[in-house]
Scaffold this motif. Structure first.
Motif, PDB file in Angstrom:
ATOM      1  N   SER A 104       0.844  -1.193   0.000  1.00 29.12           N
ATOM      2  CA  SER A 104       0.000   0.000   0.000  1.00 29.12           C
ATOM      3  C   SER A 104       0.878   1.240   0.000  1.00 29.12           C
ATOM      4  CB  SER A 104      -0.942   0.025   1.213  1.00 29.12           C
ATOM      5  OG  SER A 104      -0.216   0.133   2.423  1.00 29.12           O
ATOM      6  N   GLY A 105       0.277   2.371  -0.384  1.00 33.45           N
ATOM      7  CA  GLY A 105       1.031   3.613  -0.421  1.00 33.45           C
ATOM      8  C   GLY A 105       0.116   4.812  -0.341  1.00 33.45           C
ATOM      9  N   SER A 106       0.671   5.911   0.163  1.00 29.65           N
ATOM     10  CA  SER A 106      -0.066   7.163   0.239  1.00 29.65           C
ATOM     11  C   SER A 106       0.942   8.299   0.274  1.00 29.65           C
ATOM     12  CB  SER A 106      -0.944   7.208   1.496  1.00 29.65           C
ATOM     13  OG  SER A 106      -1.636   8.445   1.586  1.00 29.65           O
ATOM     14  N   GLY A 107       0.758   9.276  -0.593  1.00 30.85           N
ATOM     15  CA  GLY A 107       1.704  10.385  -0.632  1.00 30.85           C
ATOM     16  C   GLY A 107       3.073   9.910  -1.071  1.00 30.85           C
ATOM     17  N   ARG A 108       4.038  10.090  -0.193  1.00 33.32           N
ATOM     18  CA  ARG A 108       5.406   9.653  -0.483  1.00 33.32           C
ATOM     19  C   ARG A 108       5.805   8.452   0.347  1.00 33.32           C
ATOM     20  NH1 ARG A 108       2.851  13.837  -1.309  1.00 33.32           N
ATOM     21  NH2 ARG A 108       3.338  14.456   0.823  1.00 33.32           N
ATOM     22  N   THR A 140       6.361  15.660  -5.456  1.00 33.87           N
ATOM     23  CA  THR A 140       5.501  16.252  -4.432  1.00 33.87           C
ATOM     24  C   THR A 140       6.141  16.206  -3.050  1.00 33.87           C
ATOM     25  OG1 THR A 140       4.404  14.094  -4.263  1.00 33.87           O
ATOM     26  CG2 THR A 140       3.325  15.769  -5.638  1.00 33.87           C
ATOM     27  N   LEU A 141       7.375  15.725  -2.942  1.00 33.21           N
ATOM     28  CA  LEU A 141       8.063  15.627  -1.661  1.00 33.21           C
ATOM     29  C   LEU A 141       8.026  16.968  -0.933  1.00 33.21           C
ATOM     30  CD1 LEU A 141       9.947  13.509  -0.106  1.00 33.21           C
ATOM     31  CD2 LEU A 141      11.848  14.887  -0.993  1.00 33.21           C
ATOM     32  N   THR A 142       7.699  16.928   0.355  1.00 28.28           N
ATOM     33  CA  THR A 142       7.626  18.162   1.134  1.00 28.28           C
ATOM     34  C   THR A 142       8.986  18.492   1.749  1.00 28.28           C
ATOM     35  OG1 THR A 142       7.066  17.086   3.231  1.00 28.28           O
ATOM     36  CG2 THR A 142       5.235  17.599   1.727  1.00 28.28           C
ATOM     37  N   ASN A 156       8.959  23.021  -6.996  1.00 25.05           N
ATOM     38  CA  ASN A 156       9.117  22.245  -5.758  1.00 25.05           C
ATOM     39  C   ASN A 156      10.353  21.357  -5.832  1.00 25.05           C
ATOM     40  OD1 ASN A 156       7.885  21.418  -3.111  1.00 25.05           O
ATOM     41  ND2 ASN A 156       7.949  19.413  -4.092  1.00 25.05           N
ATOM     42  N   ALA A 157      10.607  20.778  -7.006  1.00 26.65           N
ATOM     43  CA  ALA A 157      11.792  19.937  -7.168  1.00 26.65           C
ATOM     44  C   ALA A 157      13.062  20.744  -6.935  1.00 26.65           C
ATOM     45  CB  ALA A 157      11.811  19.317  -8.562  1.00 26.65           C
ATOM     46  N   ALA A 158      13.074  21.983  -7.416  1.00 25.12           N
ATOM     47  CA  ALA A 158      14.249  22.836  -7.218  1.00 25.12           C
ATOM     48  C   ALA A 158      14.417  23.186  -5.744  1.00 25.12           C
ATOM     49  CB  ALA A 158      14.111  24.111  -8.051  1.00 25.12           C
ATOM     50  N   ARG A 159      13.323  23.562  -5.112  1.00 25.86           N
ATOM     51  CA  ARG A 159      13.381  24.004  -3.715  1.00 25.86           C
ATOM     52  C   ARG A 159      13.724  22.856  -2.765  1.00 25.86           C
ATOM     53  NH1 ARG A 159       8.942  26.080  -3.945  1.00 25.86           N
ATOM     54  NH2 ARG A 159       7.640  24.365  -3.206  1.00 25.86           N
ATOM     55  N   VAL A 160      13.016  21.755  -2.891  1.00 22.30           N
ATOM     56  CA  VAL A 160      13.205  20.630  -1.980  1.00 22.30           C
ATOM     57  C   VAL A 160      14.495  19.876  -2.324  1.00 22.30           C
ATOM     58  CG1 VAL A 160      12.161  18.518  -1.083  1.00 22.30           C
ATOM     59  CG2 VAL A 160      10.721  20.466  -1.633  1.00 22.30           C
TER      60      VAL A 160
END
Length: 432
Positions: A29-33, A407-409, A327-331
């Motif tokens: 199972s999975g959700s988000g990251r 979508t990584l926070t 987001n990819a650049a920032r995170v």
């Protein structure tokens, strides 16, 4: 039970299909990251099904788009009929490709996309000669494998193409590694000219190259190399194919496509992985006059099917609406800067490299600079033990690879960074 499943796997599947980890895991199972294995253990996923689950897991917008298509009762029609989802996705990809007067052909995988690009290029140029880059990976079929410059992934010496090889942009080892970035550009262009003069008959069809080499361990050349190469290619009418299977859709952070870091536009661009977010979806986009240079009928039975393209439309819409490139650049900067600061100075770390959310750490034996795949594997297993899934790669299997969902926070990036630093330091102490 996982042990049961492992035994069944080994009984019916070939041994050349690798499984990760000393004790392979089944993800249920999975959700988000995050994903959960059959034993109930949760992991933060920094590899995303080999950079494929680009938006993450259980994303409502994607699930609902697929469910709407399923509700019509039409899962497959073949491309002998009009497919609205396919046309809409092709329009979006053509618009975002950066290629003028673009056409799109859909396939199921990156291998098939590269195979299609090679088919088109060799037909257009009426030549089976191709330039490729050392340490590259382009797929598992004959032509795609034939332009793969990594022996580990070359399962056969048979090749329908005549291939000549260029040096990669590796900064750790190889003939160009000892040079500065500017000198490396000049040397790479000189190498290209010499290869054309000595290893070909002149009428080369295309150069195929990854902006960042995926399986090769996220090695990438200095920005501008592709433009320098293309000046030479244009002198001979040679096409340029950008393999964006892993670098596309904003993953590098600084650009939507990896080729854009070089100030050049390819004649053909291949895509796959992230656009389907787990659904089988890939393809090639290119200039109309080039992509249309196929003298016979050719189509992909499942390529661009209604289900996959419904998912693809939802993925691309989500990607743009949420500005996941930014987001990819920032995170990604949190991870890259954190790794360079915390472990970049260790004797066993040759390089922390990559762009955006496409990062690698290369491990070597201190004092010798020799690849250290054993240490890499210890770090890899230590990350898993601490609840983080990563990947491996590189010509010598000594690179830890990370390609989390876009979508990584920021909090998840810091959580993963802490695990990575602890795993690297503890594993390096064992080596010492």
């Amino acid at each position: 039970m996982t042990d049961d499943l492992l035994a069944r796997h080994r009984a019916v599947l070939p041994p050349w299909m690798p499984l990760y980890y000393a004790e392979p895991i089944e993800l249920v199972s999975g959700s988000g990251r995050r994903v959960t294995d059959a034993q109930g253990r949760s992991y933060l996923d920094f590899f995303g099904g080999v950079l494929t689950n680009m938006i993450g897991y259980d994303i409502p917008e994607i699930r609902e788009a697929v469910e709407r298509q399923l509700a019509t009762g039409i899962v497959h029609t073949s491309t002998l009929y009009l497919i609205r989802q396919q046309v809409e996705l092709a329009e979006k990809i053509a618009q975002h490709s950066g290629i003028p007067d673009a056409r799109v052909f859909f396939t199921n995988s990156g291998t098939e996309a590269n195979e299609a690009a090679l088919l088109v290029a060799t037909n257009y140029r009426r030549s089976h000669q191709v330039l490729a880059v050392r340490n590259s990976y382009h797929g598992r079929s004959y032509a795609a494998m034939g332009v793969t410059g990594n022996r580990t992934w070359s399962a056969s010496a048979l090749n329908p193409l005549q291939v000549a090889w260029l040096h990669s942009g590796d900064r750790v080892r190889g003939l160009l590694a000892r040079l500065s970035a500017d000198e490396r550009l000049d040397a790479a262009v000189e190498d290209l000219r010499e290869v054309l003069a000595t290893q070909t008959s002149g009428d080369v069809a295309a150069l195929i190259a990854e902006p960042i080499q995926g399986v090769g361990g996220f090695v990438h050349p200095p920005d501008g190399l592709f433009a320098a190469w293309k000046k030479v290619l244009d002198e001979h009418g040679i096409l340029f194919i950008a393999d964006e299977v892993q670098t596309g859709w904003g993953r590098t952070g600084e650009h939507f496509w990896g080729y854009q870091a070089h100030g050049v536009t390819p004649d053909l661009l291949t895509f796959a992985k992230g656009i389907g977010n787990g659904f089988a979806l890939a393809g090639v986009v290119g200039r109309a006059e080039v992509l249309q240079a196929v003298p016979g009928i050719s189509f992909s039975t499942f390529g661009g099917n209604p289900i996959s393209t419904a998912a693809g439309n939802a993925v691309l819409d989500y990607l743009i609406a949420h500005d996941l490139q930014a987001n990819a650049a920032r995170v990604g900067a949190i991870l890259a800067d954190g790794l360079r600061s915390a472990v970049g100075g260790l004797d066993c770390v040759a390089e922390v490299r990559g762009k955006g959310l496409m990062l690698g750490v290369e491990f070597v034996r201190p004092g010798s600079g020799e690849p250290d795949p054993a240490l890499t594997n210890r770090v890899f297993e230590a990350c898993r033990d601490r609840g983080l899934l990563t990947g491996k790669g590189g010509l010598y299997g000594n690179v830890l690879r990370m390609g989390p969902p876009l979508t990584l926070t920021e909090d998840e990036a810091r959580e993963g960074l802490a695990i990575l630093v602890d795993a690297i330091r503890s594993s390096a102490e064992v080596t010492a």
